[in-house]
Design an enzyme around this catalytic site. Structure first.
Site, PDB file in Angstrom:
ATOM      1  N   GLU A 152       0.444  -1.153   0.040  1.00 15.61           N
ATOM      2  CA  GLU A 152       0.323   0.567  -0.081  1.00 15.61           C
ATOM      3  C   GLU A 152       0.987   1.163   0.017  1.00 15.61           C
ATOM      4  OE1 GLU A 152      -2.812  -0.375   2.750  1.00 15.61           O
ATOM      5  OE2 GLU A 152      -4.494  -1.923   2.156  1.00 15.61           O
ATOM      6  N   GLU A 205      -6.952  -7.681  -0.642  1.00 24.67           N
ATOM      7  CA  GLU A 205      -7.857  -7.257   0.424  1.00 24.67           C
ATOM      8  C   GLU A 205      -9.299  -6.898   0.211  1.00 24.67           C
ATOM      9  OE1 GLU A 205      -5.644  -4.693   3.627  1.00 24.67           O
ATOM     10  OE2 GLU A 205      -4.149  -5.991   2.558  1.00 24.67           O
TER      11      GLU A 205
END
Ligand SMILES: *[C@@H]1O[C@H](CO)[C@@H](O)[C@H](O)[C@H]1NC(C)=O
Ligand SMILES: *[C@@H]1O[C@H](CO)[C@@H](O)[C@H](O)[C@H]1NC(C)=O
Ligand SMILES: *[C@@H]1O[C@H](CO)[C@@H](O)[C@H](O)[C@H]1NC(C)=O
Ligand SMILES: *[C@@H]1O[C@H](CO)[C@@H](O)[C@H](O)[C@H]1NC(C)=O
Ligand SMILES: *[C@@H]1O[C@H](CO)[C@@H](O)[C@H](O)[C@H]1NC(C)=O
Ligand SMILES: *[C@@H]1O[C@H](CO)[C@@H](O)[C@H](O)[C@H]1NC(C)=O
Ligand SMILES: *[C@@H]1O[C@H](CO)[C@@H](O)[C@H](O)[C@H]1NC(C)=O
Ligand SMILES: *[C@@H]1O[C@H](CO)[C@@H](O)[C@H](O)[C@H]1NC(C)=O
Ligand SMILES: *[C@@H]1O[C@H](CO)[C@@H](O)[C@H](O)[C@H]1NC(C)=O
Length: 850
Positions: free
Chosen positions: A182, A251
């Site tokens: 991320e 995710e």
């Protein structure tokens, strides 16, 4: 006969050895990963190995497999492995090789997200704290020391995996690896150096030559040979950076984490299923639940600040390893429905047709051979009837129907027909080892060690003003004592009439207890964020010298954000109000420091370090006594069910069993003013605050103690209580299914529990079958409720409707009593369908397994 058998097993051995050794060629195109030339739709489940214990791993992996999962996904936890520069640990919960082997033995794939920055609500985002103190280091940017240690660790892990032949290219289970995590969100904050770092990370990873593709999640500027992937509650609109890359969702959050002092978030199964179905409807090819099993942040591993010890996450498998129902079962049915469509989805370009303003169908293929359709109703309020292929379909609001043959609906994301349950923590009988048998739940004998408030032993150092907490402890402990003294003139008013002075404190966090002359006067903590906090604590002073001792503590270090490693913690201002001179600022006084508390130094929590101090034996353990260590020797709670430690009557501290770290406990309550819901409306976009429970209640009451940590007797439970609690109320509880339930409408299509996913049983379209299955080694022993008609309510609180077939109970008893599993078709044969004509009927059953 014998000979043939031997020959046969020999052949089988050779073939399986060949099978294991055969390399799997993992490539991809715009549609999906391609493994040995075959396109794959993959369902993946995140299970983090250090968030459970090795004894739980096989069961967790099997529960995932049974839930229709193909791939296990995990991060690699750098700070758990590289405990000091060049010193590595792979034992116990950190036995990565053992974990991968278990996945391999289950014939599942693995996605290894090495990072090694991982965020993950894990302490310091997984980066070792020592690296922050290597001169000149800045994390996650174009910085030589960081890149050096990152590459070093990445290479270490890759080589370890290669040595075990774990990459698919070597015949192993690993089909993808991840570098960084991320970073796209924060890259801009690091300027050009951020861009250079991201590109360096990608190239460094690729140069490891694993033979399998690399991914970077939430990274929009990956090079052409690294796949960027999506993390979110919804990823149907996600587009990879390059046209030849498949759409991968690393995710999908099926719930959310908790912070001490906040509510308990839940994401409804209907919405999770909706998001997954939409993803596959819109061309998705690999989907991962983050988390599938969240588990536990044992010891001080939780990130923060303030992340709870429980990392349950409202995941499909709960913290204790039990399937969370109906979520787990509903997603299992979803996975089956998707797998029935796999061939059509992977081999056709879809046609999208609008069926209304917020309704659409995606058709993969044509005719009925090799044709699959997903019909979505994105309306977040209203159900809709749509016409598709001249057939009408009822679509609940915010739902997707799956038609593996373009004709028959086998699954709708909003219609939950799978088993539900009531799960409870039931107080367990407890026996102090060595005492006579008793049937009590209370610890009958404690040993106690009380610390003094303030500097114990020699001070570590003195300093004019405040030092940063994290810079001082280097996270070897949560605790840092800040102490100073103050002379009060005997003429001060505050001494005369019992009035109080006040300590005015400002701190970067995370929490503190204020002692004056060794008496606890108050506690304070931040609000669950990295924000500093202010507090005022009334104190009593005496004439002459007063000792001010502030025990400050961290509650998990920051785990994400640009430059998160520089946030710091600890006191920033301390003043006293109420003296004649006005506010007295102690911030620039000379402060004396001590890192950690004495019991830590003495190793009181260690299974073998207990005898060095004079524990005081007592039958009545002292209550409301700060800075107290409690020890008890106990038998294991009876039974096999998972165990939780009930700490709701304690204050705040740490707990251990047999030297294993249970973790931080803190029954900190969430604010009553926040919003909680009795019943969650699954419709519409989910956000973490949407469906919370537990307002005004402790965020975490029970603390998971893995069964494998217990011996039959002689277990050493150690508690360090910081501010005072009631140890006579400490209990063990076991987690049990007190009821299992099913509630199914007569027009709800169902799968048979054990039908093979590829089996296109034409009957599944018409049958509505209620299915019940007990936890392992139990059977249905009684019925609490059974009604065919119009029953209402949920598991544990069903009520009969106006329409009820009085024969239901006897029928269900006949079929189900004393069975491990049973199924009842909602057929004319079984039920009086003429009952209440024109009304859609359903069957609701609540049963007890024992
Ligand atoms: C792997 O598969 C791709 C196409 O799917 C092919 O081009 C490549 O040669 C294969 N590599 C190996 C080592 O078999
Ligand atoms: C780091 O730098 C400081 C000051 O520049 C120096 O005193 C210290 O010895 C250095 N530490 C290491 C481990 O190089
Ligand atoms: C179905 O698809 C195939 C190939 O995708 C095509 O050749 C055929 O004409 C299509 N049939 C219909 C009825 O659309
Ligand atoms: C729907 O019905 C019409 C008229 O009866 C027919 O022409 C058409 O082929 C049908 N379409 C499908 C997809 O069955
Ligand atoms: C205490 O005494 C002082 C003066 O002697 C007075 O100003 C103050 O209000 C008193 N406080 C209380 C709580 O009585
Ligand atoms: C926490 O406190 C800070 C500073 O007082 C405030 O800005 C922030 O909104 C608070 N956050 C929450 C979640 O209450
Ligand atoms: C911690 O110490 C370092 C120097 O070692 C300093 O650069 C940094 O600002 C300190 N952090 C805080 C939060 O004070
Ligand atoms: C404390 O000391 C610092 C540095 O010497 C100074 O900048 C600050 O103003 C002082 N604060 C007080 C309240 O005296
Ligand atoms: C219950 O069962 C009996 C005997 O099988 C049958 O005669 C009766 O009609 C049933 N009652 C209902 C409401 O179906």
């Amino acid at each position: 006969m014998k000979k043939t058998n031997d020959l046969l097993s020999c052949l089988i051995f050779i073939f399986s050895a060949l099978y294991v050794a055969a390399a799997n060629n993992v490539t991809y195109d715009s549609r999906s990963l391609i493994i040995n030339g075959q396109r794959k739709l993959l369902i993946s489940a995140a299970i983090h190995y250090p968030r459970s214990v090795p004894a739980m791993w096989p069961g967790l992996v099997q529960t995932a497999k049974e839930g229709g999962v193909d791939v296990i996904e995990t991060y690699v936890f750098w700070n758990g492995h590289e405990t000091a520069p060049g010193q590595f640990y792979f034992g116990g919960r950190y036995d990565l090789v053992k974990f991968v082997k278990i996945v391999q033995e289950a014939k599942m794939y693995l996605i290894l997200r090495i990072g090694p920055f991982v965020a993950a609500e894990w302490n310091y985002g997984g980066v070792p704290v020592w690296l922050h103190y290597v001169n000149g280091t800045v994390f996650r940017t174009d910085n030589e020391p960081f890149k050096h240690y990152m590459q070093n660790f990445m290479t270490y892990i890759v080589n370890m995996m290669k040595k075990e032949k774990f990459f698919a290219s070597q015949g192993g289970p690993i089909i993808l690896s991840q570098v960084e995590n991320e970073y796209g969100f924060y890259e801009g904050a690091y300027g050009d150096a951020g861009k250079a770092y991201a590109s360096w990370a990608a190239n460094m990873a690729v140069s490891q030559n694993t033979g399998v593709p690399w991914i970077m999640c939430q990274q929009w500027d990956t090079p052409k040979y690294v796949i960027n992937t999506c993390n979110s509650f919804y990823c149907d609109d996600f587009k990879p950076s390059y046209p030849d890359m498949p759409k991968i969702w690393t995710e999908n959050w099926p719930g959310w984490f908790k912070t001490f002092g906040s509510r308990d978030p839940h994401r409804p199964a209907e919405d999770v299923a909706f998001s997954v179905a939409r993803f596959f409807q819109k061309g998705g090819s690999l989907h991962n639940y983050y988390m599938y099993h969240g588990g536990t942040n044992f010891g001080r591993t939780s990130g923060g600040p303030f992340i709870t010890t429980s990392y349950d996450y409202d995941a499909p498998v709960d913290e204790y390893g039990l399937p969370r129902l109906p979520k787990w079962g509903h997603l299992k049915e979803l996975h089956k429905a998707i797998k029935l469509c796999e061939n059509a989805l992977l081999n056709n370009v879809p046609t999208t047709l609008s069926l209304g303003p917020l309704q659409e169908v995606d058709i993969y293929g044509n005719g009925s051979e090799n044709c699959a359709a997903f019909i979505a109703n994105m309306d977040d309020k209203d159900d809709k009837i749509v016409i598709f292929h001249n057939q009408s379909f009822h679509l609940p609001a915010w739902s997707v129907s799956i038609l593996p043959d373009c004709k028959n609906v086998v699954f709708n994301s909003a219609k939950v027909g799978s088993q539900s349950s009531v799960v409870e923590m039931v107080t367990a009988e407890l026996k102090s080892s060595g005492t006579s048998p008793d049937k009590d739940v209370k610890v009958s004998k404690w040993e106690v060690f009380v610390e003094r408030a303030g500097i114990w032993g020699d001070a570590d150092f003195t300093h004019k003003g405040f030092v940063d907490h994290i810079n001082t402890t280097k996270d070897t402990t949560d605790y840092l004592w800040y102490t100073t003294s103050l002379n009060v003139d005997e003429n001060e008013d505050i001494l005369k009439n019992g009035s109080k002075a006040r300590l005015l404190i400002e701190s970067k966090g995370h929490a503190l207890h204020a002692f004056v002359n060794e008496v606890l006067h108050g506690s304070a903590a931040g609000n669950g964020t990295v924000s500093p906090f202010k507090t005022q604590i009334p104190i009593s002073l005496k004439a002459g010298k007063n000792e001010i001792a502030l025990l400050c503590m961290t509650v998990g270090l920051s785990n994400a954000g640009a430059f998160y490693e520089w946030v710091g913690a600890g006191l920033t201002s301390v003043k006293i109000e109420g003296l004649k001179k006005g506010k007295l600022d102690l911030s620039n006084s000379t402060w004396t420091y001590k890192v950690g508390v004495q019991g830590e130094h003495l190793g009181l929590y260690k299974a073998d370090g207990l005898n060095h101090v004079n524990w005081k034996s007592t039958l009545e353990a002292p209550k409301n006594q700060p800075l107290t260590w409690y020890k008890a020797i106990l038998d294991s709670p009876p039974g096999n069910e998972p165990v939780g430690l009930d700490m709701v009557h304690m204050g705040k501290g740490l707990a251990w069993l047999n030297g294993e770290e249970i973790g931080r406990y803190w029954p900190r309550k969430s604010s009553k003013k926040e919003e909680c819901v009795d019943k969650c409306d699954y419709r519409g976009k989910f956000s973490p605050n949407k469906c919370s429970t537990g307002c005004g209640e402790p965020t975490q009451r029970w603390y998971h103690v893995p069964r494998s940590w217990f011996k039959p007797s002689g277990n050493i439970l150690v508690i360090f209580e910081e501010k005072g609690g009631d140890p006579s109320q400490i209990r063990f509880a076991t987690r049990i299914f007190s009821s299992i339930c099913a509630h199914l409408s007569e027009n709800h299509p169902t799968f048979e529990i054990e039908s093979a996913p590829k089996d296109k049983d034409a009957n599944h379209k018409t049958k509505s079958t209620v299915q019940l299955k007990c936890p392992p080694s139990t059977r249905i022993s009684s019925l609490k409720f059974a009604s065919f008609g119009t029953p209402a309510g949920t598991c544990g609180s069903f009520t009969m409707g106006n329409c009820h077939d009085p024969n239901t109970t006897s029928l269900v008893e006949q079929v189900c009593l004393n069975k491990f599993r049973c199924s009842i078709e909602l057929s004319d044969k079984n039920f009086n369908k003429d009952l209440c004509p024109g009304v859609t009927k359903s069957l609701a059953v609540e049963a007890v397994c024992s």
